[in-house]
Design an enzyme around this catalytic site. Structure first.
Site, PDB file in Angstrom:
ATOM      1  CD  GLU A   1       1.516  -3.353  -3.540  1.00 39.17           C
ATOM      2  OE1 GLU A   1       0.686  -2.445  -3.310  1.00 39.17           O
ATOM      3  OE2 GLU A   1       2.746  -3.176  -3.439  1.00 39.17           O
TER       4      GLU A   1
ATOM      5  CG  HIS B   1       9.341  -5.791   4.270  1.00 42.09           C
ATOM      6  ND1 HIS B   1       8.838  -4.795   5.049  1.00 42.09           N
ATOM      7  CD2 HIS B   1       9.406  -5.289   3.016  1.00 42.09           C
ATOM      8  CE1 HIS B   1       8.604  -3.718   4.287  1.00 42.09           C
ATOM      9  NE2 HIS B   1       8.935  -3.988   3.065  1.00 42.09           N
TER      10      HIS B   1
HETATM   11  C1  LIG Z   1       2.647  -2.069  -0.228  1.00 43.19           C
HETATM   12  C2  LIG Z   1       4.079  -2.025  -0.576  1.00 43.19           C
HETATM   13  N1  LIG Z   1       4.443  -2.193  -1.855  1.00 43.19           N
HETATM   14  C3  LIG Z   1       5.743  -2.177  -2.200  1.00 43.19           C
HETATM   15  C4  LIG Z   1       6.708  -1.978  -1.262  1.00 43.19           C
HETATM   16  C5  LIG Z   1       8.204  -2.018  -1.636  1.00 43.19           C
HETATM   17  N2  LIG Z   1       8.700  -0.645  -1.634  1.00 43.19           N
HETATM   18  C6  LIG Z   1       9.236  -0.103  -0.523  1.00 43.19           C
HETATM   19  S1  LIG Z   1       9.564   1.525  -0.718  1.00 43.19           S
HETATM   20  C7  LIG Z   1       9.027   1.492  -2.315  1.00 43.19           C
HETATM   21  C8  LIG Z   1       9.047   2.747  -3.112  1.00 43.19           C
HETATM   22  C9  LIG Z   1       8.192   3.780  -2.468  1.00 43.19           C
HETATM   23  O1  LIG Z   1       8.195   4.921  -3.235  1.00 43.19           O
HETATM   24  P1  LIG Z   1       7.743   6.311  -2.613  1.00 43.19           P
HETATM   25  O2  LIG Z   1       6.394   6.161  -2.025  1.00 43.19           O
HETATM   26  O3  LIG Z   1       7.899   7.329  -3.665  1.00 43.19           O
HETATM   27  O4  LIG Z   1       8.737   6.567  -1.413  1.00 43.19           O
HETATM   28  P2  LIG Z   1      10.323   6.779  -1.486  1.00 43.19           P
HETATM   29  O5  LIG Z   1      10.939   5.426  -1.387  1.00 43.19           O
HETATM   30  O6  LIG Z   1      10.636   7.457  -2.760  1.00 43.19           O
HETATM   31  O7  LIG Z   1      10.629   7.604  -0.296  1.00 43.19           O
HETATM   32  C10 LIG Z   1       8.590   0.228  -2.679  1.00 43.19           C
HETATM   33  C11 LIG Z   1       8.067  -0.140  -3.999  1.00 43.19           C
HETATM   34  C12 LIG Z   1       6.294  -1.828   0.063  1.00 43.19           C
HETATM   35  N3  LIG Z   1       7.169  -1.679   1.059  1.00 43.19           N
HETATM   36  N4  LIG Z   1       4.983  -1.824   0.368  1.00 43.19           N
END
Ligand SMILES: Cc1ncc(C[n+]2csc(CCOP(=O)(O)OP(=O)(O)O)c2C)c(N)n1
Ligand SMILES: Cc1ncc(C[n+]2csc(CCOP(=O)(O)OP(=O)(O)O)c2C)c(N)n1
Ligand SMILES: [Mg+2]
Ligand SMILES: [Mg+2]
Lengths: 338, 352, 338, 352
Positions: free
Chosen positions: A69, A138
């Site tokens: 971000e 959120h």
């Molecule tokens: C700071 C932040 N940015 C974006 C999100 C929205 N978001 C939640 S999970 C996710 C994907 C995360 O990917 P990863 O770290 O690979 O974990 P996975 O979901 O694959 O277990 C996103 C973009 C968030 N919760 N927090």
């Protein structure tokens, strides 16, 4: 709840569709406009706002970013400084906490720090608000933070019509504009003209005229206040409902004018009450000559002093609901206090 | 220690290795550990399947992120910890919690927003925590747990408690600045932290090949002068053996390790995912790599545990889940008049 | 300007020394207390606050961090969650923009999100304020942001006495406490008792009693307001000066009590006027029964709506100065408005 | 391209190499470039020395960060850019600005808070910028320029402007999350950005060995699959040659490079630094490595330029600085009634 006043025959779009249409029209009209954010491409955005845009404009103008971000906000600042007009989507407005450095120390201050010799025409769109069971990290409403920062503009559209018109105005604006959208509004429908119109940033909208009490509200609370006003009308209380629309610069004049008429003010907002938007509305009135017109204390109905809870009953209890607005306005008008 | 192959000369004695031709990673598992690891993976799987079902039945407000397919990471890694060790978890944290000993009944209760839930209904799926038991919390902020794990490591070092903190995060999280700051700090201070990246190929819809400059997150360890290891995250024995070594290293005061577990989430990112960014074939190919079935098959093959024992475990898991859901459903909702409780801890009189 | 009321024979310390003494006493009394931040070790802190502490407590308890504000805030959260009591120094409060995620989404919410089963006894100290020519990215007053966040406590000491007492209270507090110190105050001297005393968080201090107008002020502005009050006294205007000291939880009761007596309220603060601390003070009064006691609009003297400029003349013009306070208070009392 | 040695087979033709036994890095410099590079280093040095003196005389409000000793980085790197290319700079940015063509008179004016300064007196030393001329600004936030450079690169790529952005930052900044996010994004999008780390061994008082897990910041390039090169930052010819190659690579669309220039700041971090964290001996040993003297000596040795020419340059610099200060002193203060000008750009009527 929103009647077709201005446009006699009008297509209806959802709030999300209206935003998408604005983006699409801006990108068609101006090759320097592009959008970036997490999962806005093939996924279509966490709330489906960007939808099919990537298929129409390609991955070079609808850019999926890594989960970074601060980096993406900075990239938007850099692009804006050098001839582009980025529209950044933050997936939830809570994540703006990771990007405040670039927004507050860079985007907001660059023009001033550089002696007026640069501008940062940047738009950041982000969904705020509670009501989806997404819990404390959120569901926040942080618009008051950015309303405190000179150099930024901050808007909160509450209708599909405004969502489109304010976004187009924000893209035109040579200053950084933050748009706090509301999760619960994305699927709400309303009339939206097809052409690329602008709604002026910095102008409140009088959603309902009334004589007994002025209700100033923002975002989802403008919708709830309007519904509350209809119920109050049935009881013989005639509420004026002002949708603030812009937090910075705030249309204080519209509020003062109304207060001079109604003599009673209630501010309804979802963000935490303390130091939230209502504090500024109240203080702006209390320091003005409209102060002399006030017949009763200024009432603030804001979010409770609590992080947003997950449980739906608690979640509802944490932010103003229609009943509460009705009750508070009734007491304010009938008893002169809440 | 720079690659999984180094594990071959691992020093742990093969105490319970009654069967020849075992991989050393498997051999270090006692029969009891095999049974317990299987049970936990199964418990996580069934917990999430039933949570999904409960969601469909409307019992759950809000979204949730399922780790189905990734169970060998949670159980493999956490199983190498001692009870007083700590973890930080993620939005996709059900497996981590259960592996760390969470009670499925209180987890379901939390999902249903009940006052008996881990967070009294205030947190939901994304905030399950049990600090007393060493679970420093799931996290709704991607990358949010990384610096917190550094703090837990720093605290353990300062208190000389010999605790190790395992920090889980995703491939997507590895692009957050928090990742960088956390790994650097843990390294310079030689903190007892093990960073475990669950590389399930996607951050929501972003394929790692589009999001990250390097395909193997473990490579990034070079930037922090710490060991970086990539392992098959669907191989419980391997994740366990790798974790054992990294945790011992951390406990010896030699500093952090970055372990990357390649795995896959079978379900969508969250309940609203339409899977537009990946193919059915890809999902199916990974479904065939089910960590639970693989583990069971290997144990059976080697004759370490017989089929009946597995069946008994399955039955036990079903019973536990069933009663957990019943408990959760019967539990009371929180009292809305107590909404603002727990915002602040009460200040105690100072020790002047 | 600060007379020796309570303690007849009193040693004087600077504000910086008072903070150092508090840190040192807390670290001596409690092995779980430690401090971390940029250049707080051998350098002694950018403003010399930690001074020689590293020589007394070693590098294990006075920890120099890399330049990683988000990381160090998170590390402090993690340490606080697991039995330690970290005191984090951010070199300038402007850099808190890099750490807001950990402060606002983690530290502030953990206790609530976890159902009351954990606490985060974390202290963050940071210098804010203008007046040193450090320009827009090193001069902000962002306390209003954190005053908006439930779960946090926010204090702004304005005297060496309070700097010590509030820091000790903050370290005792089981909740995350943010302390906004002021750069211009670090070298200011004042009486400071030697023992490890606490000043209560959440209590305003009446710095001067008066009958004609209530001046509520924070930090450096409390000092300026007190000086202004002395000048006003010479003109026959008797101002009551309340140093708010804590922004969250705010001691609204103290303000209301004073307003009921003086009937006139002016709030003086250095942060940007719009949505700053003064908005909350004003709104809290305007919604209370003290509203009925008000004889005049509520005046806010806040920072101008501008990033802090470098040039010293501009910089002075951007935040309230003593003359402005005197003039505004005089007009408020004499003419009933400013 | 993985190390400075690769530069030996650099493809640039040795156009002005009239003298045998030159290092290839030196040989690629034309006589004019030698003179101009020397002049700029000298100008930066004298500019900062006089700024320091002005500070002592009370002409400057606020603090400032001097780059004395680091001139070969700014001039070496920026000299490889075309005029329409861009830079992002730091709190220690006087050298970058001057190398990018800033007028010392308007810089002094800014330091003195005058309306004729680059920022009209609103910014001061830490915010010198000239966006039109490609200087996207010094920055008071450590690491603040890193993501901005990514944006400039993205913009150049989208506008197909063939501009390259050079992003300066310090060794201390490389521990900020912004560094990580920026380098990753620049790499995955193959942006025309060259990241230049001025590793002067300290972030304020923090020795890099205490702050960073790796002693060579260039090593971190591995984590972003980009070339990482460590060079002697006090060797102008080397910084220039390295920059030429990286900038060409960026311009060809092959993506970013991380160049680490090892150098040293002779002065304290800022005006309030008491140098408690380093020894006099260390400072002296680096003073002997003065990049300006080294460059001059090599040019003289090789007979590329004679002593008289250097003296003329020095005299020109003195005269320029003298008149710059005079201009700055005589310039008017800004009008305090115009304080809130320039907070917002005026909105133009939209192109409907
Ligand atoms: C700071 C932040 N940015 C974006 C999100 C929205 N978001 C939640 S999970 C996710 C994907 C995360 O990917 P990863 O770290 O690979 O974990 P996975 O979901 O694959 O277990 C996103 C973009 C968030 N919760 N927090
Ligand atoms: C985000 C942020 N943190 C801390 C500071 C305070 N600060 C200014 S310069 C500096 C040291 C920077 O070190 P480095 O990046 O190596 O650059 P150098 O000063 O050595 O040129 C620090 C800590 C700051 N300005 N911004
Ligand atoms: Mg993932
Ligand atoms: Mg440095």
């Amino acid at each position: 709840m929103f009647t077709l006043k201005v446009f006699p025959i009008m297509r209806e779009l959802t709030y999300a569709e209206a935003i998408r249409e604005a983006l699409s029209q801006a990108m068609e009209a101006d090759p320097t406009v592009f959008t970036l954010g997490e999962d806005i491409g093939v996924y279509g955005g966490a709330f489906g706002v960007t939808g099919d845009l990537v298929h129409r404009f390609g991955t070079e103008r609808v850019i999926d970013t890594p989960i970074s971000e601060l980096g993406m906000a900075g990239a938007a600042v850099g692009a804006a400084l050098t001839g582009m007009k980025p529209v950044l989507e933050l997936q939830f407005s809570d994540f703006v906490t990771l990007a405040t450095e670039q927004i507050v120390n860079q985007a907001a201050k660059i023009r001033f720090m550089f002696g007026g010799k640069a501008s940062v025409p940047l738009v950041i769109r982000m969904p705020g608000g509670s009501g989806t069971g997404a819990a404390a990290q959120h569901s926040q409403s942080l618009e008051a933070w950015f309303g405190h920062i000179p150099g930024l503009k901050v808007v909160q559209p509450s209708t599909p019509h405004d969502a489109k018109g304010l976004l187009l105005a924000a893209i035109d604006d040579p200053n950084p504009v933050l748009i706090f959208e509301h999760k619960l509004l994305y699927r709400m429908k309303g009339p939206v003209p097809e052409e690329a119109y602008r709604e002026p940033i910095g102008k409140a909208a009088i959603r309902r005229e009334g004589r007994d009490v002025t209700i100033v509200a923002t975002s989802m609370m403008a919708i709830r206040s309007l519904a509350a006003a209809e119920r109050l009308a049935a009881e013989g209380i005639d509420a004026e409902v002002i949708d603030l629309r812009t937090i910075r610069p705030m249309d204080t004049e519209a509020v003062l004018k109304s207060v001079r008429k109604t003599s009673r003010l209630m501010v309804v907002y979802e963000g935490v009450k303390t130091l939230g938007v209502g504090a500024e509305v109240s203080a702006a009135v209390a320091e003005s000559d409209a102060f002399d017109f006030l017949d009763a204390p200024i009432v603030r109905l804001g979010g409770k002093d609590v992080p947003l809870p997950y449980n739906p009953i608690l979640e509802k209890a944490a932010v103003p609901q229609e009943d509460e607005i009705v009750n508070a306005a009734r007491r304010l008008v009938r008893e002169g206090r809440v | 220690m720079t690659s999984a192959t180094r594990l071959k000369d691992h020093a742990v004695s093969f105490s319970s290795s009654r069967t020849p031709n075992q991989r050393p990673e498997f051999a270090i598992l006692s029969d009891e550990e095999i049974g317990e690891s299987y049970r936990l993976m199964r418990l996580i799987r069934r917990f999430e399947e039933r949570a999904e079902e409960s969601y469909t039945r409307g019992l759950i407000h809000g979204t949730m992120h399922l780790s189905i397919g990734q169970e060998a990471v949670a159980v493999g890694i956490v199983g190498a910890l001692k009870p007083h060790d700590t973890i930080t978890s993620t939005h996709r944290g059900h497996g981590h919690s259960i592996a760390k000993g969470a009670d499925p009944a209180r987890m379901f209760a939390e999902f249903f927003g009940k006052s008996t839930g881990y967070c009294g209904g205030r947190g939901g799926s994304m905030h399950i925590a049990d600090v007393e038991a060493g679970n420093l919390g799931a996290n709704g902020i991607v990358g949010g747990g990384l610096p917190i794990a550094v703090g837990a490591g720093l605290s353990a070092k300062m208190r000389k408690s010999h605790q190790v903190c395992v920090c889980f995060f995703g491939d997507g999280a590895s692009n957050e600045g928090a990742f960088h700051e956390a790994l650097n700090m843990a390294s310079i201070w030689k903190l007892p932290v093990v960073f475990v990246c669950e590389n399930n190929k996607y951050g929501m819809s972003m394929d790692i090949s589009r999001a990250s400059a390097v395909p193997d997150i473990a490579k990034r360890a070079v930037a922090y002068a710490m060991p970086g290891i990539t392992v098959d995250g669907n191989d419980l024995a391997l994740t366990r053996a790798t974790a054992v070594e990294a945790i011992e290293r951390a406990r010896r005061g030699e500093g952090p390790t970055l372990i990357e577990c390649k795995t896959y989430r079978i379900r969508g990112h969250s309940k609203s995912d339409r899977n537009l960014y990946r193919t059915k074939e890809e999902i199916e190919s990974w479904r065939a790599q089910c960590p639970i079935e693989r583990f069971k098959a290997e144990a059976l093959d080697l004759g370490r545990i017989d089929a009946k024992a597995f069946d008994d475990i399955d039955a036990g898991v079903e019973a536990e889940i069933e009663s957990a859901i019943a408990f959760a459903i019967e539990s009371p909702m929180p009292d809305p008049t107590r909404l603002t409780d727990d915002v602040y801890a009460e200040s105690l009189p100072h020790h002047a």
